[in-house]
Scaffold this motif. Sequence first.
Motif, PDB file in Angstrom:
ATOM      1  N   SER A   1       0.856  -1.190   0.000  1.00 30.64           N
ATOM      2  CA  SER A   1       0.000   0.000   0.000  1.00 30.64           C
ATOM      3  C   SER A   1       0.901   1.252   0.000  1.00 30.64           C
ATOM      4  CB  SER A   1      -0.876  -0.016   1.257  1.00 30.64           C
ATOM      5  OG  SER A   1      -1.710   1.106   1.299  1.00 30.64           O
ATOM      6  N   PRO A   2       0.557   2.329  -0.670  1.00 29.76           N
ATOM      7  CA  PRO A   2      -0.743   2.567  -1.332  1.00 29.76           C
ATOM      8  C   PRO A   2      -0.748   2.238  -2.809  1.00 29.76           C
ATOM      9  CG  PRO A   2       0.472   4.614  -1.249  1.00 29.76           C
ATOM     10  CD  PRO A   2       1.375   3.563  -0.624  1.00 29.76           C
ATOM     11  N   TRP A   3       0.361   1.642  -3.327  1.00 29.12           N
ATOM     12  CA  TRP A   3       0.491   1.454  -4.769  1.00 29.12           C
ATOM     13  C   TRP A   3      -0.556   0.495  -5.316  1.00 29.12           C
ATOM     14  CZ3 TRP A   3       3.017   5.375  -6.050  1.00 29.12           C
ATOM     15  CH2 TRP A   3       4.070   5.850  -5.292  1.00 29.12           C
ATOM     16  N   LEU A   4      -0.913  -0.527  -4.540  1.00 28.69           N
ATOM     17  CA  LEU A   4      -1.929  -1.472  -5.002  1.00 28.69           C
ATOM     18  C   LEU A   4      -3.273  -0.762  -5.185  1.00 28.69           C
ATOM     19  CD1 LEU A   4      -2.876  -4.343  -5.658  1.00 28.69           C
ATOM     20  CD2 LEU A   4      -3.276  -4.688  -3.211  1.00 28.69           C
ATOM     21  N   GLY A   5      -3.656   0.062  -4.203  1.00 30.94           N
ATOM     22  CA  GLY A   5      -4.929   0.768  -4.289  1.00 30.94           C
ATOM     23  C   GLY A   5      -4.953   1.786  -5.421  1.00 30.94           C
ATOM     24  N   ILE A   6      -3.822   2.509  -5.583  1.00 32.25           N
ATOM     25  CA  ILE A   6      -3.758   3.512  -6.653  1.00 32.25           C
ATOM     26  C   ILE A   6      -3.839   2.838  -8.023  1.00 32.25           C
ATOM     27  CG2 ILE A   6      -2.262   5.206  -7.767  1.00 32.25           C
ATOM     28  CD1 ILE A   6      -1.210   5.938  -4.994  1.00 32.25           C
ATOM     29  N   PHE A   7      -3.085   1.755  -8.194  1.00 29.30           N
ATOM     30  CA  PHE A   7      -3.060   1.078  -9.498  1.00 29.30           C
ATOM     31  C   PHE A   7      -4.424   0.509  -9.852  1.00 29.30           C
ATOM     32  CE2 PHE A   7      -2.534  -2.952 -11.821  1.00 29.30           C
ATOM     33  CZ  PHE A   7      -2.007  -2.455 -13.005  1.00 29.30           C
ATOM     34  N   ARG A   8      -5.005  -0.252  -8.920  1.00 27.78           N
ATOM     35  CA  ARG A   8      -6.289  -0.890  -9.226  1.00 27.78           C
ATOM     36  C   ARG A   8      -7.438   0.129  -9.246  1.00 27.78           C
ATOM     37  NH1 ARG A   8      -5.752  -6.821  -6.167  1.00 27.78           N
ATOM     38  NH2 ARG A   8      -4.672  -7.803  -7.939  1.00 27.78           N
ATOM     39  N   GLY A   9      -7.347   1.171  -8.474  1.00 25.80           N
ATOM     40  CA  GLY A   9      -8.362   2.221  -8.535  1.00 25.80           C
ATOM     41  C   GLY A   9      -8.351   2.929  -9.883  1.00 25.80           C
ATOM     42  N   THR A  10      -7.133   3.214 -10.373  1.00 27.76           N
ATOM     43  CA  THR A  10      -7.014   3.850 -11.700  1.00 27.76           C
ATOM     44  C   THR A  10      -7.505   2.915 -12.787  1.00 27.76           C
ATOM     45  OG1 THR A  10      -5.083   5.115 -10.940  1.00 27.76           O
ATOM     46  CG2 THR A  10      -5.401   4.909 -13.318  1.00 27.76           C
ATOM     47  N   LEU A  11      -7.149   1.631 -12.666  1.00 25.23           N
ATOM     48  CA  LEU A  11      -7.571   0.660 -13.674  1.00 25.23           C
ATOM     49  C   LEU A  11      -9.088   0.486 -13.662  1.00 25.23           C
ATOM     50  CD1 LEU A  11      -6.084  -1.063 -15.757  1.00 25.23           C
ATOM     51  CD2 LEU A  11      -6.157  -2.966 -14.165  1.00 25.23           C
TER      52      LEU A  11
ATOM     53  N   PHE B   1     -14.298   1.442 -16.382  1.00 19.10           N
ATOM     54  CA  PHE B   1     -15.649   2.004 -16.459  1.00 19.10           C
ATOM     55  C   PHE B   1     -15.721   3.110 -17.513  1.00 19.10           C
ATOM     56  CE2 PHE B   1     -19.173   4.743 -15.091  1.00 19.10           C
ATOM     57  CZ  PHE B   1     -20.184   3.798 -14.989  1.00 19.10           C
ATOM     58  N   GLY B   2     -14.649   3.900 -17.617  1.00 20.78           N
ATOM     59  CA  GLY B   2     -14.612   4.953 -18.637  1.00 20.78           C
ATOM     60  C   GLY B   2     -14.651   4.376 -20.039  1.00 20.78           C
ATOM     61  N   LEU B   3     -13.922   3.262 -20.252  1.00 17.79           N
ATOM     62  CA  LEU B   3     -13.951   2.609 -21.551  1.00 17.79           C
ATOM     63  C   LEU B   3     -15.332   2.061 -21.851  1.00 17.79           C
ATOM     64  CD1 LEU B   3     -12.475   1.542 -24.065  1.00 17.79           C
ATOM     65  CD2 LEU B   3     -11.861  -0.495 -22.743  1.00 17.79           C
ATOM     66  N   GLY B   4     -15.964   1.468 -20.829  1.00 16.20           N
ATOM     67  CA  GLY B   4     -17.329   0.968 -21.027  1.00 16.20           C
ATOM     68  C   GLY B   4     -18.297   2.078 -21.351  1.00 16.20           C
ATOM     69  N   LEU B   5     -18.141   3.228 -20.702  1.00 14.23           N
ATOM     70  CA  LEU B   5     -18.996   4.378 -20.974  1.00 14.23           C
ATOM     71  C   LEU B   5     -18.734   4.928 -22.367  1.00 14.23           C
ATOM     72  CD1 LEU B   5     -21.144   6.046 -19.460  1.00 14.23           C
ATOM     73  CD2 LEU B   5     -19.311   7.597 -18.779  1.00 14.23           C
ATOM     74  N   PHE B   6     -17.466   4.945 -22.758  1.00 14.70           N
ATOM     75  CA  PHE B   6     -17.068   5.394 -24.094  1.00 14.70           C
ATOM     76  C   PHE B   6     -17.726   4.524 -25.170  1.00 14.70           C
ATOM     77  CE2 PHE B   6     -14.020   4.599 -27.585  1.00 14.70           C
ATOM     78  CZ  PHE B   6     -13.915   5.868 -28.128  1.00 14.70           C
ATOM     79  N   LEU B   7     -17.655   3.212 -24.987  1.00 15.07           N
ATOM     80  CA  LEU B   7     -18.265   2.307 -25.956  1.00 15.07           C
ATOM     81  C   LEU B   7     -19.790   2.395 -25.918  1.00 15.07           C
ATOM     82  CD1 LEU B   7     -16.017  -0.866 -25.521  1.00 15.07           C
ATOM     83  CD2 LEU B   7     -15.958   0.805 -27.374  1.00 15.07           C
ATOM     84  N   ALA B   8     -20.347   2.657 -24.730  1.00 13.81           N
ATOM     85  CA  ALA B   8     -21.801   2.763 -24.612  1.00 13.81           C
ATOM     86  C   ALA B   8     -22.332   3.949 -25.399  1.00 13.81           C
ATOM     87  CB  ALA B   8     -22.203   2.886 -23.145  1.00 13.81           C
ATOM     88  N   VAL B   9     -21.605   5.066 -25.353  1.00 15.40           N
ATOM     89  CA  VAL B   9     -22.043   6.258 -26.081  1.00 15.40           C
ATOM     90  C   VAL B   9     -22.105   5.991 -27.577  1.00 15.40           C
ATOM     91  CG1 VAL B   9     -21.394   8.628 -26.694  1.00 15.40           C
ATOM     92  CG2 VAL B   9     -21.254   7.874 -24.327  1.00 15.40           C
ATOM     93  N   ILE B  10     -21.073   5.286 -28.085  1.00 21.38           N
ATOM     94  CA  ILE B  10     -21.027   5.004 -29.520  1.00 21.38           C
ATOM     95  C   ILE B  10     -22.055   3.946 -29.907  1.00 21.38           C
ATOM     96  CG2 ILE B  10     -19.584   4.119 -31.393  1.00 21.38           C
ATOM     97  CD1 ILE B  10     -18.845   6.912 -30.478  1.00 21.38           C
ATOM     98  N   THR B  11     -22.084   2.851 -29.160  1.00 21.44           N
ATOM     99  CA  THR B  11     -22.976   1.764 -29.542  1.00 21.44           C
ATOM    100  C   THR B  11     -24.438   2.092 -29.286  1.00 21.44           C
ATOM    101  OG1 THR B  11     -22.677   0.704 -27.371  1.00 21.44           O
ATOM    102  CG2 THR B  11     -21.208   0.010 -29.150  1.00 21.44           C
ATOM    103  N   PHE B  12     -24.712   3.011 -28.367  1.00 21.28           N
ATOM    104  CA  PHE B  12     -26.099   3.385 -28.103  1.00 21.28           C
ATOM    105  C   PHE B  12     -26.766   3.899 -29.373  1.00 21.28           C
ATOM    106  CE2 PHE B  12     -29.413   6.414 -27.093  1.00 21.28           C
ATOM    107  CZ  PHE B  12     -30.179   5.733 -26.168  1.00 21.28           C
TER     108      PHE B  12
END
Length: 284
Positions: free
Chosen positions: A66-76, A81-92
């Motif tokens: 810690s805190p590198w594990l939390g920072i890495f996985r939190g960013t990932l 979720f951002g990628l999923g939202l990005f694809l949702a906007v296009i595919t919608f």
Amino acid sequence: MNDLGKGFGYLMKGQRWVVTRGRWLGLGLLPGLVTLVLYLGALVGLFFGADDFVVWVSPFADDWSSPWLGIFRGTLTALTFGLGLFLAVITFTAVTLLVGQPFYESLSEEVDRSEGGAVPESGNSFWRDLWISARDSVRILIRVACYGVILFALGFVPVLGQTVVPVLGFCVSGFFLAEELTAVALQRRGTVLKERLRLLRSRRMLALGFGVPLTLAFLVPFVAVFLMPGAVAGATLMARDLAPLPDAPEEPDDLRAGVDEPRQGGAVPEPYARPEGRGPNPYA
């Protein structure tokens, strides 16, 4: 920059067009409502499952302190979720257009009719047009996915990933969103996917001025549903600019009048001919 403002103007004109024609606004809302319910369920599942997905794809980080594990996985997790939202906007848009194919085709034709001039028709059956739309949507989604993977990877770059990459993501989303929407009108004009992309690249700022504000608006829940009918109307107006139809040739004056006028030096028409035995022709 003039094209950037012009593209946004088409978006506003499209919204104004459907607002003043309530019947078309109501019909255009139905496909968006159906698609929205499906996408909300998918995004809720992604939101609650993103943490487990990140843990599954990053077992190498289990022993990090810690805190590198939390920072890495939190960013990932945020990027996932951002990628999923990005694809949702296009595919919608793609999915909504497929669900509402007959509604949006009719709406686009009505926009062409209201603006005057020819109203092009593809000449294909409903199922043929649906197949072409589905095939082209898959091709666009493959392109978007490739861009999405690249942007996802660039998101790990310090500073650049938190500033430039999100802007590029919105631009990519806006461009392909404009392509999806203009496809309704351009497909009726016989314009294939390759040619549609060429047209939009030649007027890239026009496409971004139309698509980027719409992409930002689509991030707000339920807004996409209400903007879709006007977006299709605005995209049809933009398609008329990108691929104007040739003016229909005017008919000669004599054909429009429906009569044959006398030609200089020719015979005198029958109504003016001199009756036999009644003296000189007064019209000669």
